[in-house]
Enzyme design. Structure first.
Site, PDB file in Angstrom:
ATOM      1  N   GLN A  80      -5.386  -1.882  -6.836  1.00  0.00           N
ATOM      2  CA  GLN A  80      -6.040  -1.033  -5.838  1.00  0.00           C
ATOM      3  C   GLN A  80      -6.803   0.098  -6.522  1.00  0.00           C
ATOM      4  O   GLN A  80      -6.313   0.690  -7.480  1.00  0.00           O
ATOM      5  CB  GLN A  80      -4.997  -0.402  -4.907  1.00  0.00           C
ATOM      6  N   ASP A  87       0.825  -1.214   0.000  1.00  0.00           N
ATOM      7  CA  ASP A  87       0.000   0.000   0.000  1.00  0.00           C
ATOM      8  C   ASP A  87       0.858   1.263   0.000  1.00  0.00           C
ATOM      9  O   ASP A  87       0.343   2.375  -0.038  1.00  0.00           O
ATOM     10  CB  ASP A  87      -0.916  -0.019   1.239  1.00  0.00           C
ATOM     11  N   SER A 109      -6.797   4.892   0.117  1.00  0.00           N
ATOM     12  CA  SER A 109      -7.037   3.581  -0.469  1.00  0.00           C
ATOM     13  C   SER A 109      -8.485   3.188  -0.198  1.00  0.00           C
ATOM     14  O   SER A 109      -8.953   3.275   0.940  1.00  0.00           O
ATOM     15  CB  SER A 109      -6.134   2.532   0.182  1.00  0.00           C
TER      16      SER A 109
END
Ligand SMILES: CCCCCCCCCCCCCCCC(=O)SCCNC(=O)CCNC(=O)[C@H](O)C(C)(C)COP(=O)(O)OP(=O)(O)OC[C@H]1O[C@@H](n2cnc3c(N)ncnc32)[C@H](O)[C@@H]1OP(=O)(O)O
Length: 293
Positions: free
Chosen positions: A261, A191, A211
């Site tokens: 993502q 991430d 996110s």
């Protein structure tokens, strides 16, 4: 600032129920990779170690608060002969902040192929950088345990710049020989800065960014305390959301993981960074264009 061992040290407070944190953090909201890593560790703790994580798919539902504990509730969806599946819900103050489904596999014999690793300079030929490319800001204190070397020349924030950035990354301290720890460490790093790839083709502008979801596939064995090349691209940004994809290679060119993502990336309307009623802001300032040439 907390390192990975502290982040991944979970207390078992009930049957299939694990508690993480609180941790020291300079951020108002919890880093998404941290929550995902802790939820994956919670799932792994309900399984025999012969089952190894091969994928996870999660949604970030609400901003987490790093200075408060988080409970990770594990549901055993299925225990099969080859595969086991767990759903984990991360909860703070009675509210779900993250939910993830993770699958574990014992491994089988089958075909083998992969794409080639991009041709980039080796990490030893690139200086360490204290800025986060794509965000153009100093590296957050929580990431000082990580070594990051951005492939030079991938300068953004000019119209038409490619929505792509590549970084060599590794954890800066030795980690135990425990596959679950490395899977959780890779979840954490997956991430890191990924959404920044979507900012590169655009002028520096303040955005609300976070996110929204996260999918990760573990493809081959790896160590996170050894260099990994993180190749990040953003195929699309529209309607205040950006899609990003990532691939992780080890120094031998093996494709060890793949990431997808979608992130919130909408123009920021000015508002206080932390509301009087305790709500956590998602605002990120306009990036200072980093000098990585
Ligand atoms: C921890 C990371 C720190 C990063 C510091 C930098 C580090 C250096 C870079 C590294 C890069 C990091 C990359 C991070 C990557 C993650 O880790 S982000 C953390 C993980 N993800 C999250 O925390 C997201 C969690 N999910 C959510 O917060 C919610 O699901 C969402 C996305 C806000 C959607 O919920 P929603 O209720 O539908 O939200 P919505 O009503 O649209 O808006 C929420 C508020 O914003 C307001 N709003 C709406 N549109 C706008 C707008 N355009 N402008 C301003 N306000 C707006 C609304 O009015 C509303 O205000 P309130 O009514 O609450 O006062």
């Amino acid at each position: 600032m907390a390192g990975l061992p502290e982040i991944l040290a979970l207390d078992e407070i009930g049957p299939d129920l694990f508690r993480s944190g609180p941790i020291t953090s300079e951020w108002a909201r919890t880093f998404g990779g941290q929550i995902a890593a802790q939820s994956l560790m919670s799932a792994a703790r309900t399984l025999d170690r012969s089952y190894v994580a091969h994928s996870l798919h999660g949604y970030f539902l609400r901003p987490g608060r790093p200075h408060e504990p988080t409970d990770h509730l594990v549901e055993r969806l299925r225990d099969g002969g080859s595969f086991c599946t767990r759903r984990v819900t991360a909860v703070q103050a009675g509210e779900a902040i993250f939910t993830v489904t993770a699958s574990f596999h014992r491994g089988d014999e089958g075909f083998s192929h992969q794409v080639d690793m991009p041709v980039v300079p080796a990490p030893d030929d690139i200086p360490e950088s204290d800025r986060i490319n794509g965000w153009g800001m100093p590296r957050p204190a929580e990431w000082r345990h990580w070594e990051m070397r951005w492939v030079p020349g991938e300068i953004g924030h000019v119209p038409g710049a490619p929505a792509r950035q590549r970084v060599w990354i590794r954890y800066g301290h030795p980690l135990p020989d425990d596959g679950a720890v490395h899977a959780c460490a890779l979840t954490y790093l997956s991430d890191m800065a990924l959404l920044g790839s979507a900012r590169l083709p655009h002028p520096p502008t303040a955005v609300q960014g976070a996110s929204l979801d996260h999918s990760l596939w573990f493809l081959r064995p790896f160590r996170v305390d050894e260099w990994l090349l993180y190749d990040q691209v953003s195929p699309s940004a529209e309607h205040g959301r950006a899609l990003t994809r990532g691939r992780l290679f080890d120094t031998g060119g093996r494709l060890v993981a793949a990431v997808a993502q979608e992130g919130l990336m909408r123009f920021d309307r000015p508002r206080p960074t932390e509301d009087g009623d305790g709500k956590v802001s998602l605002s990120l300032p306009a990036p200072a264009v980093p000098d990585l040439r």
